[in-house]
Design an enzyme around this catalytic site. Structure first.
Site, PDB file in Angstrom:
ATOM      1  CE  LYS A 106      41.606  18.236  59.151  1.00 20.05           C
ATOM      2  NZ  LYS A 106      41.148  17.689  58.038  1.00 20.05           N
TER       3      LYS A 106
HETATM    4  P1  NAD Z   1      43.794  24.536  49.967  1.00 22.47           P
HETATM    5  O1  NAD Z   1      44.531  25.399  51.059  1.00 22.47           O
HETATM    6  O2  NAD Z   1      44.447  23.472  49.138  1.00 22.47           O
HETATM    7  O3  NAD Z   1      42.579  25.379  49.096  1.00 22.47           O
HETATM    8  C1  NAD Z   1      41.833  26.120  49.868  1.00 22.47           C
HETATM    9  C2  NAD Z   1      41.366  26.955  48.785  1.00 22.47           C
HETATM   10  O4  NAD Z   1      40.110  27.920  49.396  1.00 22.47           O
HETATM   11  C3  NAD Z   1      42.169  28.056  47.909  1.00 22.47           C
HETATM   12  O5  NAD Z   1      41.805  28.232  46.788  1.00 22.47           O
HETATM   13  C4  NAD Z   1      41.801  29.300  49.056  1.00 22.47           C
HETATM   14  O6  NAD Z   1      42.273  30.438  48.074  1.00 22.47           O
HETATM   15  C5  NAD Z   1      40.389  29.104  48.989  1.00 22.47           C
HETATM   16  N1  NAD Z   1      39.984  29.919  50.192  1.00 22.47           N
HETATM   17  C6  NAD Z   1      40.399  29.964  51.484  1.00 22.47           C
HETATM   18  N2  NAD Z   1      39.636  30.864  52.222  1.00 22.47           N
HETATM   19  C7  NAD Z   1      38.626  31.157  51.408  1.00 22.47           C
HETATM   20  C8  NAD Z   1      37.442  31.771  51.782  1.00 22.47           C
HETATM   21  N3  NAD Z   1      37.190  32.592  52.969  1.00 22.47           N
HETATM   22  N4  NAD Z   1      36.639  31.976  50.487  1.00 22.47           N
HETATM   23  C9  NAD Z   1      36.849  31.579  49.487  1.00 22.47           C
HETATM   24  N5  NAD Z   1      37.986  30.662  49.273  1.00 22.47           N
HETATM   25  C10 NAD Z   1      38.584  30.500  50.275  1.00 22.47           C
HETATM   26  O7  NAD Z   1      42.763  23.384  50.908  1.00 22.47           O
HETATM   27  P2  NAD Z   1      42.003  22.154  50.333  1.00 22.47           P
HETATM   28  O8  NAD Z   1      42.901  20.995  50.964  1.00 22.47           O
HETATM   29  O9  NAD Z   1      41.520  22.323  49.045  1.00 22.47           O
HETATM   30  O10 NAD Z   1      41.010  22.239  51.522  1.00 22.47           O
HETATM   31  C11 NAD Z   1      39.539  22.732  51.413  1.00 22.47           C
HETATM   32  C12 NAD Z   1      38.358  22.025  52.105  1.00 22.47           C
HETATM   33  O11 NAD Z   1      38.420  20.803  51.829  1.00 22.47           O
HETATM   34  C13 NAD Z   1      38.827  22.237  53.508  1.00 22.47           C
HETATM   35  O12 NAD Z   1      37.638  22.502  54.381  1.00 22.47           O
HETATM   36  C14 NAD Z   1      39.630  20.909  54.010  1.00 22.47           C
HETATM   37  O13 NAD Z   1      39.399  20.750  55.311  1.00 22.47           O
HETATM   38  C15 NAD Z   1      38.712  20.279  53.221  1.00 22.47           C
HETATM   39  N6  NAD Z   1      39.260  18.757  52.825  1.00 22.47           N
HETATM   40  C16 NAD Z   1      40.415  18.482  52.149  1.00 22.47           C
HETATM   41  C17 NAD Z   1      40.921  17.565  51.956  1.00 22.47           C
HETATM   42  C18 NAD Z   1      42.141  17.137  51.133  1.00 22.47           C
HETATM   43  O14 NAD Z   1      42.538  16.098  50.930  1.00 22.47           O
HETATM   44  N7  NAD Z   1      43.014  18.034  50.876  1.00 22.47           N
HETATM   45  C19 NAD Z   1      40.170  16.250  52.199  1.00 22.47           C
HETATM   46  C20 NAD Z   1      38.979  16.373  52.817  1.00 22.47           C
HETATM   47  C21 NAD Z   1      38.603  17.751  53.086  1.00 22.47           C
END
Ligand code: NAD
Length: 418
Positions: A106
């Site tokens: 990561k």
């Molecule tokens: P992103 O940046 O696209 O979206 C994050 C979302 O969460 C946004 O809508 C933001 O406004 C909201 N957010 C941020 N802080 C917040 C808070 N304190 N309370 C409520 N909402 C909040 O990120 P993502 O890629 O969707 O990732 C989200 C989670 O999923 C993370 O934990 C990431 O590690 C995990 N993840 C992502 C992927 C991927 O393919 N992008 C894969 C596996 C896991």
């Protein structure tokens, strides 16, 4: 004073429990517990006003015993080395539980990207790529998007890396645009995997997606895509949130309308429609629904939230959204939790497909990608459930035991160098 939540302590504590529960030899635990490499880089960037700022960045390579290091890059003001170490460890476990030939890594930069212009963000990303270039590559370590990073950022990484190597290197990142060698279906893959997880767990309880009430925390790549796919499959999204707050509608939210609103750069606190009420992020977690999908950040479902959950099922879209204490309460209350290392694996599975297509110089159709994704997740789900049936453990423990056995087998058969 309350101790600061540490996601790395969280993952180590679950790993220790899984070693005991799964009767796994502790000989190699010291190896699995520590990353193979953790790098901190300092990134000078010229800002638009001519001043210079130095940003702190990280790349943690947890394990490459089962294949090249693999893991996303996060831009967030709270990012630190321990968070990235935890996320890298989860990546190794995730790739092992769904049995794809990758290790775990990561990366991240401590920055709030909203405070930067597009040109500053580009310079920061290129400088970060330059700094980690010696340790990344299509056959060594492959970054991907995570919180606040996307296909544009992946393109800058790809371009900088290719410039340094003097040739196109599409396999160095996944999650890039389809036009530059990305895979069809990658952008929505993590969200799709959440819906597949929901379908699998509901089927186990003789329930269907249609009409099921879903609440989602986070409207980004994971939460937003999950919402759209749930909606198209007939589930009723009663609540959704972003960092600005949440919205709720007992009759179900109009997800296409909300998606368009968010895609146009708006925040949910400003969304208005008949029957929609505004809630805080904590109220979203504890609202009346059948399925809760935390899809934002770590450390959201703590003891106090876990006690007040009204859902029956929790599908962890984010990495590490539940604290160890929250998890215990969820088990005591006999709520059903599908753990992050399985539930959000759709992204890395389709990243793996993207990488395979790049290496073979082939392109697959979207249906082919989605079908293969569902097959891999269904097989992994059945293996986790078998483990739970054998040991009587939770799905989280079952997933950790399956993953650990694979990692430990690989460590033991290889032995320790030199
Ligand atoms: P992103 O940046 O696209 O979206 C994050 C979302 O969460 C946004 O809508 C933001 O406004 C909201 N957010 C941020 N802080 C917040 C808070 N304190 N309370 C409520 N909402 C909040 O990120 P993502 O890629 O969707 O990732 C989200 C989670 O999923 C993370 O934990 C990431 O590690 C995990 N993840 C992502 C992927 C991927 O393919 N992008 C894969 C596996 C896991």
């Amino acid at each position: 004073m309350e101790k600061k939540y540490d996601p790395y302590e969280n993952v180590l504590s679950i790993l220790e429990q899984a070693m005991d529960k799964g009767n796994i030899n502790k000989y190699t635990f010291e190896i699995i517990k520590n990353p193979q490499r953790a790098v901190i880089v300092y990134l000078p960037v010229e800002m638009d006003d001519g001043t210079v700022k130095v940003f702190e960045g990280y790349r943690v390579q947890h394990s490459n015993i089962r294949g090249p290091f693999k893991g996303g890059i996060r831009y967030h003001e709270d990012c630190d080395l321990n968070e990235i170490k935890a996320l890298a460890t989860w990546m190794s476990l995730k790739c092992a539980v769904v049995n794809i030939p990758y290790g775990g890594a990561k990366g991240g930069i401590k920055v709030d990207p909203k405070t930067l212009s597009k040109r500053e963000l580009c310079r920061l990303t290129r400088r970060y790529t330059y700094a980690i270039e010696p340790i990344i590559g299509a056959d060594s370590d492959i970054p991907a998007p995570d919180v606040n990073t996307n296909a544009q950022i992946m393109t800058w990484i790809l371009d900088t890396y290719s410039m340094l190597k003097g040739k196109p290197c599409p396999g160095v990142v996944t999650g890039k645009p389809v036009e530059l060698g990305g895979s069809r279906g990658r952008a929505s893959a993590t969200g799709r995997g959440i819906v597949i997880s929901a379908k699998l767990i509901l089927a186990k309880y003789n329930k269907k997606l249609e009409g099921t009430k879903v609440a989602i925390q986070g409207m980004g790549n994971v939460g937003g895509n999950a919402a759209r796919i749930f909606y198209n499959r007939g589930a009723k999204i009663v609540a959704i949130s972003d960092v600005s707050g949440g919205i709720y509608c007992i009759d179900g939210l109009n997800i296409p309308d909300i998606s368009e609103f968010v895609d146009n750069g708006n925040m949910l606190k400003d969304y208005d429609s008949k029957g929609v009420i505004h809630l805080s992020n904590e109220e979203i977690l504890t609202c009346n629904c059948d399925i809760l999908v935390p899809a934002a950040m770590e450390n959201q479902i703590n003891e106090s939230v876990a006690e007040r959950l009204q859902c029956k099922f929790i599908i962890e879209g984010a990495n590490g959204p539940t604290t160890v204490a929250g998890d215990e309460i969820i088990r005591e209350r006999e709520l059903v939790l599908v753990p992050d290392i399985f539930a959000n694996s759709g992204g890395v599975i389709v990243s793996y497909f993207e990488w395979v297509q790049n290496i073979q110089e082939l392109t697959w159709e979207r249906d082919q990608v989605n079908e293969k994704l569902e097959n891999i997740m269904t097989k992994a789900f059945n293996e986790i459930v078998d483990e739970c049936n054998k040991t009587g453990c939770s799905l989280r423990m079952g997933a950790y035991i399956v993953a650990l056995r694979r990692l430990i087998y690989a460590e033991e058969i290889k032995g320790i160098f030199p």
